[in-house]
Design a protein around this motif. Structure first.
Motif, PDB file in Angstrom:
ATOM      1  N   GLU A  99     104.132  42.441  63.392  1.00  0.00           N
ATOM      2  CA  GLU A  99     104.018  43.561  64.340  1.00  0.00           C
ATOM      3  C   GLU A  99     103.977  43.099  65.796  1.00  0.00           C
ATOM      4  O   GLU A  99     104.109  43.903  66.709  1.00  0.00           O
ATOM      5  CB  GLU A  99     102.783  44.397  64.025  1.00  0.00           C
ATOM      6  CG  GLU A  99     102.842  45.065  62.677  1.00  0.00           C
ATOM      7  CD  GLU A  99     103.899  46.146  62.580  1.00  0.00           C
ATOM      8  OE1 GLU A  99     104.170  46.838  63.586  1.00  0.00           O
ATOM      9  OE2 GLU A  99     104.475  46.291  61.484  1.00  0.00           O
ATOM     10  N   LYS A 100     103.740  41.809  66.022  1.00  0.00           N
ATOM     11  CA  LYS A 100     103.718  41.227  67.368  1.00  0.00           C
ATOM     12  C   LYS A 100     102.744  41.952  68.316  1.00  0.00           C
ATOM     13  O   LYS A 100     103.083  42.329  69.427  1.00  0.00           O
ATOM     14  CB  LYS A 100     105.117  41.206  67.975  1.00  0.00           C
ATOM     15  CG  LYS A 100     106.079  40.322  67.214  1.00  0.00           C
ATOM     16  CD  LYS A 100     107.437  40.332  67.865  1.00  0.00           C
ATOM     17  CE  LYS A 100     108.429  39.382  67.304  1.00  0.00           C
ATOM     18  NZ  LYS A 100     108.575  39.128  65.968  1.00  0.00           N
ATOM     19  N   PHE A 101     101.516  42.130  67.844  1.00  0.00           N
ATOM     20  CA  PHE A 101     100.492  42.758  68.678  1.00  0.00           C
ATOM     21  C   PHE A 101     100.158  41.842  69.845  1.00  0.00           C
ATOM     22  O   PHE A 101     100.075  40.634  69.697  1.00  0.00           O
ATOM     23  CB  PHE A 101      99.220  43.041  67.875  1.00  0.00           C
ATOM     24  CG  PHE A 101      99.392  44.129  66.870  1.00  0.00           C
ATOM     25  CD1 PHE A 101      99.507  45.449  67.271  1.00  0.00           C
ATOM     26  CD2 PHE A 101      99.449  43.838  65.525  1.00  0.00           C
ATOM     27  CE1 PHE A 101      99.684  46.462  66.342  1.00  0.00           C
ATOM     28  CE2 PHE A 101      99.617  44.832  64.583  1.00  0.00           C
ATOM     29  CZ  PHE A 101      99.738  46.150  64.999  1.00  0.00           C
ATOM     30  N   GLU A 102      99.973  42.426  71.013  1.00  0.00           N
ATOM     31  CA  GLU A 102      99.609  41.663  72.208  1.00  0.00           C
ATOM     32  C   GLU A 102      98.101  41.615  72.398  1.00  0.00           C
ATOM     33  O   GLU A 102      97.597  40.731  73.071  1.00  0.00           O
ATOM     34  CB  GLU A 102     100.281  42.286  73.432  1.00  0.00           C
ATOM     35  CG  GLU A 102     101.778  42.179  73.361  1.00  0.00           C
ATOM     36  CD  GLU A 102     102.482  43.406  73.908  1.00  0.00           C
ATOM     37  OE1 GLU A 102     103.673  43.283  74.188  1.00  0.00           O
ATOM     38  OE2 GLU A 102     101.870  44.468  74.045  1.00  0.00           O
ATOM     39  N   ALA A 103      97.409  42.586  71.813  1.00  0.00           N
ATOM     40  CA  ALA A 103      95.953  42.629  71.931  1.00  0.00           C
ATOM     41  C   ALA A 103      95.370  43.345  70.721  1.00  0.00           C
ATOM     42  O   ALA A 103      96.016  44.212  70.143  1.00  0.00           O
ATOM     43  CB  ALA A 103      95.528  43.344  73.209  1.00  0.00           C
ATOM     44  N   ALA A 104      94.153  42.962  70.377  1.00  0.00           N
ATOM     45  CA  ALA A 104      93.426  43.632  69.306  1.00  0.00           C
ATOM     46  C   ALA A 104      92.004  43.872  69.784  1.00  0.00           C
ATOM     47  O   ALA A 104      91.390  43.008  70.404  1.00  0.00           O
ATOM     48  CB  ALA A 104      93.417  42.783  68.041  1.00  0.00           C
ATOM     49  N   PHE A 105      91.496  45.042  69.514  1.00  0.00           N
ATOM     50  CA  PHE A 105      90.117  45.403  69.820  1.00  0.00           C
ATOM     51  C   PHE A 105      89.375  45.451  68.498  1.00  0.00           C
ATOM     52  O   PHE A 105      89.576  46.355  67.699  1.00  0.00           O
ATOM     53  CB  PHE A 105      90.056  46.719  70.573  1.00  0.00           C
ATOM     54  CG  PHE A 105      90.715  46.602  71.904  1.00  0.00           C
ATOM     55  CD1 PHE A 105      90.019  46.114  72.990  1.00  0.00           C
ATOM     56  CD2 PHE A 105      92.050  46.910  72.041  1.00  0.00           C
ATOM     57  CE1 PHE A 105      90.650  45.958  74.208  1.00  0.00           C
ATOM     58  CE2 PHE A 105      92.687  46.755  73.260  1.00  0.00           C
ATOM     59  CZ  PHE A 105      91.981  46.269  74.346  1.00  0.00           C
ATOM     60  N   ASP A 106      88.557  44.444  68.272  1.00  0.00           N
ATOM     61  CA  ASP A 106      87.894  44.259  66.998  1.00  0.00           C
ATOM     62  C   ASP A 106      86.474  44.803  67.060  1.00  0.00           C
ATOM     63  O   ASP A 106      85.586  44.187  67.640  1.00  0.00           O
ATOM     64  CB  ASP A 106      87.900  42.775  66.631  1.00  0.00           C
ATOM     65  CG  ASP A 106      87.350  42.514  65.248  1.00  0.00           C
ATOM     66  OD1 ASP A 106      86.996  43.481  64.551  1.00  0.00           O
ATOM     67  OD2 ASP A 106      87.277  41.333  64.875  1.00  0.00           O
ATOM     68  N   LEU A 107      86.274  45.963  66.449  1.00  0.00           N
ATOM     69  CA  LEU A 107      84.959  46.594  66.395  1.00  0.00           C
ATOM     70  C   LEU A 107      84.279  46.324  65.055  1.00  0.00           C
ATOM     71  O   LEU A 107      83.225  46.869  64.769  1.00  0.00           O
ATOM     72  CB  LEU A 107      85.087  48.106  66.602  1.00  0.00           C
ATOM     73  CG  LEU A 107      85.869  48.545  67.840  1.00  0.00           C
ATOM     74  CD1 LEU A 107      86.018  50.056  67.874  1.00  0.00           C
ATOM     75  CD2 LEU A 107      85.205  48.035  69.095  1.00  0.00           C
ATOM     76  N   SER A 108      84.895  45.495  64.232  1.00  0.00           N
ATOM     77  CA  SER A 108      84.408  45.287  62.871  1.00  0.00           C
ATOM     78  C   SER A 108      83.166  44.406  62.790  1.00  0.00           C
ATOM     79  O   SER A 108      82.430  44.480  61.819  1.00  0.00           O
ATOM     80  CB  SER A 108      85.505  44.650  62.017  1.00  0.00           C
ATOM     81  OG  SER A 108      85.718  43.300  62.388  1.00  0.00           O
ATOM     82  N   MET A 109      82.953  43.547  63.780  1.00  0.00           N
ATOM     83  CA  MET A 109      81.864  42.566  63.752  1.00  0.00           C
ATOM     84  C   MET A 109      81.935  41.732  62.472  1.00  0.00           C
ATOM     85  O   MET A 109      80.930  41.403  61.857  1.00  0.00           O
ATOM     86  CB  MET A 109      80.510  43.249  63.906  1.00  0.00           C
ATOM     87  CG  MET A 109      80.341  43.879  65.272  1.00  0.00           C
ATOM     88  SD  MET A 109      78.733  44.593  65.554  1.00  0.00           S
ATOM     89  CE  MET A 109      78.914  46.157  64.721  1.00  0.00           C
ATOM     90  N   ASN A 110      83.160  41.377  62.078  1.00  0.00           N
ATOM     91  CA  ASN A 110      83.424  40.627  60.860  1.00  0.00           C
ATOM     92  C   ASN A 110      84.232  39.392  61.243  1.00  0.00           C
ATOM     93  O   ASN A 110      85.365  39.511  61.709  1.00  0.00           O
ATOM     94  CB  ASN A 110      84.196  41.531  59.896  1.00  0.00           C
ATOM     95  CG  ASN A 110      84.513  40.874  58.581  1.00  0.00           C
ATOM     96  OD1 ASN A 110      84.951  39.734  58.519  1.00  0.00           O
ATOM     97  ND2 ASN A 110      84.321  41.632  57.514  1.00  0.00           N
ATOM     98  N   ALA A 111      83.654  38.217  61.050  1.00  0.00           N
ATOM     99  CA  ALA A 111      84.334  36.979  61.452  1.00  0.00           C
ATOM    100  C   ALA A 111      85.644  36.789  60.710  1.00  0.00           C
ATOM    101  O   ALA A 111      86.606  36.262  61.271  1.00  0.00           O
ATOM    102  CB  ALA A 111      83.418  35.774  61.222  1.00  0.00           C
ATOM    103  N   GLY A 112      85.725  37.224  59.462  1.00  0.00           N
ATOM    104  CA  GLY A 112      86.959  37.097  58.690  1.00  0.00           C
ATOM    105  C   GLY A 112      88.109  37.879  59.294  1.00  0.00           C
ATOM    106  O   GLY A 112      89.255  37.416  59.322  1.00  0.00           O
ATOM    107  N   ILE A 113      87.803  39.070  59.811  1.00  0.00           N
ATOM    108  CA  ILE A 113      88.836  39.876  60.463  1.00  0.00           C
ATOM    109  C   ILE A 113      89.286  39.181  61.739  1.00  0.00           C
ATOM    110  O   ILE A 113      90.485  39.076  62.023  1.00  0.00           O
ATOM    111  CB  ILE A 113      88.320  41.306  60.762  1.00  0.00           C
ATOM    112  CG1 ILE A 113      87.882  42.015  59.483  1.00  0.00           C
ATOM    113  CG2 ILE A 113      89.371  42.110  61.516  1.00  0.00           C
ATOM    114  CD1 ILE A 113      88.925  42.157  58.421  1.00  0.00           C
ATOM    115  N   GLY A 114      88.338  38.685  62.519  1.00  0.00           N
ATOM    116  CA  GLY A 114      88.690  37.951  63.738  1.00  0.00           C
ATOM    117  C   GLY A 114      89.554  36.743  63.436  1.00  0.00           C
ATOM    118  O   GLY A 114      90.502  36.428  64.168  1.00  0.00           O
ATOM    119  N   PHE A 115      89.261  36.066  62.333  1.00  0.00           N
ATOM    120  CA  PHE A 115      90.049  34.910  61.919  1.00  0.00           C
ATOM    121  C   PHE A 115      91.482  35.328  61.575  1.00  0.00           C
ATOM    122  O   PHE A 115      92.449  34.674  61.973  1.00  0.00           O
ATOM    123  CB  PHE A 115      89.369  34.227  60.727  1.00  0.00           C
ATOM    124  CG  PHE A 115      90.015  32.949  60.283  1.00  0.00           C
ATOM    125  CD1 PHE A 115      90.160  31.883  61.160  1.00  0.00           C
ATOM    126  CD2 PHE A 115      90.469  32.808  58.984  1.00  0.00           C
ATOM    127  CE1 PHE A 115      90.738  30.691  60.744  1.00  0.00           C
ATOM    128  CE2 PHE A 115      91.052  31.623  58.566  1.00  0.00           C
ATOM    129  CZ  PHE A 115      91.197  30.565  59.444  1.00  0.00           C
TER     130      PHE A 115
END
Length: 159
Positions: A99-115
């Motif tokens: 999808e070639k995202f340029e930015a992500a706003f991570d509200l999950s507070m989940n390190a696995g998602i950030g990874f």
């Protein structure tokens, strides 16, 4: 988080963003708010959420793409075969990367998602750092307030 979004758009950096939230409360607030789409006309917004919340978002014509992450499914696959878990994880990362995202706003507070966002090559990963879970974010905002009690305890005493 919105100041970060405004800055990215002002600099012409972002046209394709993802919002990650696994709980339905922040998703409902974001979905019902027209601020994001009105504030950023022409910006493509996709959502990364839990399997339960994905259907809720897919029915909204304003939302272009929804990625579903079912933690229980990933755990079950891991228990059957760590190798299949790795393949499933790679497919998810590849799907995000495509999808070639340029930015992500991570509200999950989940390190696995950030990874996963980092492995997908998303250059700007903005979100909350709660108990060190934001270590894969490029812009981590310290979140304090739930140190001595479970989140449910805090919420019960606020209402």
């Amino acid at each position: 988080l919105l100041p970060s979004v405004y800055h990215l758009q002002r600099t012409g950096y972002v046209n394709n963003i993802m919002i990650c939230a696994l709980d339905s409360a922040p998703l409902k607030a974001l979905k019902d708010s027209k601020d994001i789409k009105e504030a950023f006309p022409g910006v493509r917004v996709a959502y990364f959420t839990s399997g339960r919340a994905a259907d809720f978002l897919r029915n909204d014509p304003r939302i272009e793409k929804v990625f579903a992450y079912d933690r229980d499914d990933f755990v079950a696959v891991y228990r059957r075969s760590p190798w299949r878990f790795m393949l499933k994880w790679k497919r998810l990362v590849d799907e995000l990367k495509a999808e070639k995202f340029e930015a992500a706003f991570d509200l999950s507070m989940n390190a696995g998602i950030g990874f996963a966002l980092m492995l997908a090559g998303i250059p700007r990963r903005i979100g909350y750092n709660y108990k060190g879970r934001g270590r894969f974010l490029t812009e981590a905002i310290a979140l304090k307030g739930y140190e001595n009690r479970h989140v449910a305890e805090h919420q019960r005493h606020q209402g």
